[in-house]
Design an enzyme around this catalytic site. Structure first.
Site, PDB file in Angstrom:
ATOM      1  N   TRP A  11      34.988  28.999  62.769  1.00  0.00           N
ATOM      2  CA  TRP A  11      35.999  28.867  61.710  1.00  0.00           C
ATOM      3  C   TRP A  11      35.470  29.325  60.352  1.00  0.00           C
ATOM      4  CZ3 TRP A  11      38.687  23.388  62.450  1.00  0.00           C
ATOM      5  CH2 TRP A  11      39.435  23.414  63.634  1.00  0.00           C
ATOM      6  N   LYS A  12      34.181  29.589  60.272  1.00  0.00           N
ATOM      7  CA  LYS A  12      33.547  29.995  58.999  1.00  0.00           C
ATOM      8  C   LYS A  12      33.886  28.959  57.922  1.00  0.00           C
ATOM      9  CE  LYS A  12      34.007  34.739  60.506  1.00  0.00           C
ATOM     10  NZ  LYS A  12      33.624  36.084  60.195  1.00  0.00           N
ATOM     11  N   HIS A  95      23.877  34.055  62.088  1.00  0.00           N
ATOM     12  CA  HIS A  95      25.112  34.821  61.872  1.00  0.00           C
ATOM     13  C   HIS A  95      24.898  35.843  60.751  1.00  0.00           C
ATOM     14  CE1 HIS A  95      29.224  35.876  60.929  1.00  0.00           C
ATOM     15  NE2 HIS A  95      29.553  35.396  62.119  1.00  0.00           N
ATOM     16  N   GLU A 166      26.953  40.749  67.927  1.00  0.00           N
ATOM     17  CA  GLU A 166      28.000  40.966  66.931  1.00  0.00           C
ATOM     18  C   GLU A 166      27.630  42.135  66.025  1.00  0.00           C
ATOM     19  OE1 GLU A 166      30.440  37.148  66.341  1.00  0.00           O
ATOM     20  OE2 GLU A 166      28.828  37.142  64.879  1.00  0.00           O
ATOM     21  N   SER A 211      36.027  41.168  65.681  1.00  0.00           N
ATOM     22  CA  SER A 211      37.447  41.532  65.730  1.00  0.00           C
ATOM     23  C   SER A 211      38.073  41.389  67.124  1.00  0.00           C
ATOM     24  CB  SER A 211      37.649  42.943  65.184  1.00  0.00           C
ATOM     25  OG  SER A 211      37.252  43.002  63.823  1.00  0.00           O
ATOM     26  N   GLY A 234      35.921  34.949  65.216  1.00  0.00           N
ATOM     27  CA  GLY A 234      36.040  34.490  63.836  1.00  0.00           C
ATOM     28  C   GLY A 234      37.497  34.360  63.421  1.00  0.00           C
ATOM     29  N   GLY A 235      37.998  35.377  62.736  1.00  0.00           N
ATOM     30  CA  GLY A 235      39.348  35.358  62.161  1.00  0.00           C
ATOM     31  C   GLY A 235      40.432  34.867  63.114  1.00  0.00           C
TER      32      GLY A 235
HETATM   33  C1  PEP Z   1      32.307  36.207  63.510  1.00  0.00           C
HETATM   34  O1  PEP Z   1      32.273  35.979  62.310  1.00  0.00           O
HETATM   35  O2  PEP Z   1      31.464  35.688  64.268  1.00  0.00           O
HETATM   36  C2  PEP Z   1      33.339  37.108  64.011  1.00  0.00           C
HETATM   37  C3  PEP Z   1      33.225  37.602  65.196  1.00  0.00           C
HETATM   38  O3  PEP Z   1      34.373  37.350  63.148  1.00  0.00           O
HETATM   39  P1  PEP Z   1      35.729  38.173  63.486  1.00  0.00           P
HETATM   40  O4  PEP Z   1      36.202  37.724  64.846  1.00  0.00           O
HETATM   41  O5  PEP Z   1      36.661  37.806  62.403  1.00  0.00           O
HETATM   42  O6  PEP Z   1      35.354  39.617  63.496  1.00  0.00           O
END
Ligand code: PEP
Length: 256
Positions: A11-12, A95, A166, A211, A234-235
């Protein structure tokens, strides 16, 4: 035999209130009813670990970081021992947002990995190249991170650990890597770990992050696609419908 996939919601620094955090946790929980072959972890920010954690039954609780000391004069930090009082099971470490915005080095991440293991948490170590680059450079970047972050950490010590691949250029950009690219990274990571641990068989699960959405999730975990063992999201993890879509779409894929 079918192995369980792992999908982790990062969730950051969201949402902006405890009420919203609990609501989000409840909605995700509801959506997980009947999901069988996917383990789900929710990693809220520190202030909501307890309240959001209380709303979770099927999903496990994760933290987004920890500090390696147990108690003392470390302003602003949260120790592994403090996290032990909550239901935390997983801890995301390394991260790229912490590496970039907070200057976390591989040495710092290494201390955190060791503390997480000692405390009995499952470390989720995030690694990935900064920008698109040649295979040779990408291998070098992954080798540098993995050998630094896991220095002095044996295969046995990391036996429950997870790696999240990532690529930084895919995080939060809406431009995910292709499943083929993820599979290439998976091969590199397994080969690097085999070298570090001097073993032929590496069973550490490797997730893809960057993403991920409901529409592209299945391709990352299918054996014909990315063949990853799950995803770090993430998002899209802030939108219950989208996140549940990621979990359900990947749960329909059989992973060998
Ligand atoms: C993340 O921050 O670990 C991530 C994968 O973000 P997003 O899915 O938004 O790219």
């Amino acid at each position: 035999m079918t192995k369980k996939l792992l999908v982790i919601a990062n969730w950051k620094m969201n949402p902006d209130s405890p009420g919203r955090a609990v609501r989000l946790a409840k909605e995700v929980e509801k959506g997980l009813r009947g999901v069988k072959n996917v383990s789900v972890v929710i990693a809220p920010p520190y202030p909501f670990l307890e309240s959001a954690g209380r709303a979770l039954k099927r999903a496990k609780l994760g933290a987004q970081d920890l500090f390696w000391q147990n108690v003392g004069p470390y302003t602003g930090e949260v120790s592994w021992r403090q996290l032990k009082h909550l239901k935390v099971k997983y801890v995301i470490l390394g991260h790229s947002e912490r590496r970039i915005h907070l200057g976390e080095t591989d040495q710092v991440i290494n201390k955190k990995i060791k503390a997480a293991i000692k405390a009995g948490f499952i470390p989720v170590l995030a690694v990935g190249e900064q920008k698109r680059m040649s295979n040779k450079k990408m291998h070098r970047a992954l080798l540098r991170q993995l050998s630094g972050d896991l220095a002095g950490v044996s295969a046995r010590a990391f036996r429950k650990g997870v790696i999240a691949y990532e690529p930084v250029w895919a995080i939060g950009t809406g431009l995910s890597a292709t499943p083929r690219h993820a599979k290439k990274a998976l091969g590199m990571i397994k080969e690097i770990l085999a070298g570090l641990w001097k073993t032929k068989k590496v069973s550490t699960p490797v997730l893809y992050g960057g993403s991920v959405k409901a529409g592209n999730a299945a391709a990352f975990v299918s054996t014909k696609g990315g063949a990853m063992q799950g995803m770090l999201v993430g998002g899209a993890s802030l939108k219950p419908k989208e996140f549940i879509g990621i979990v359900r779409n990947s749960s329909s894929i059989n992973v060998k």
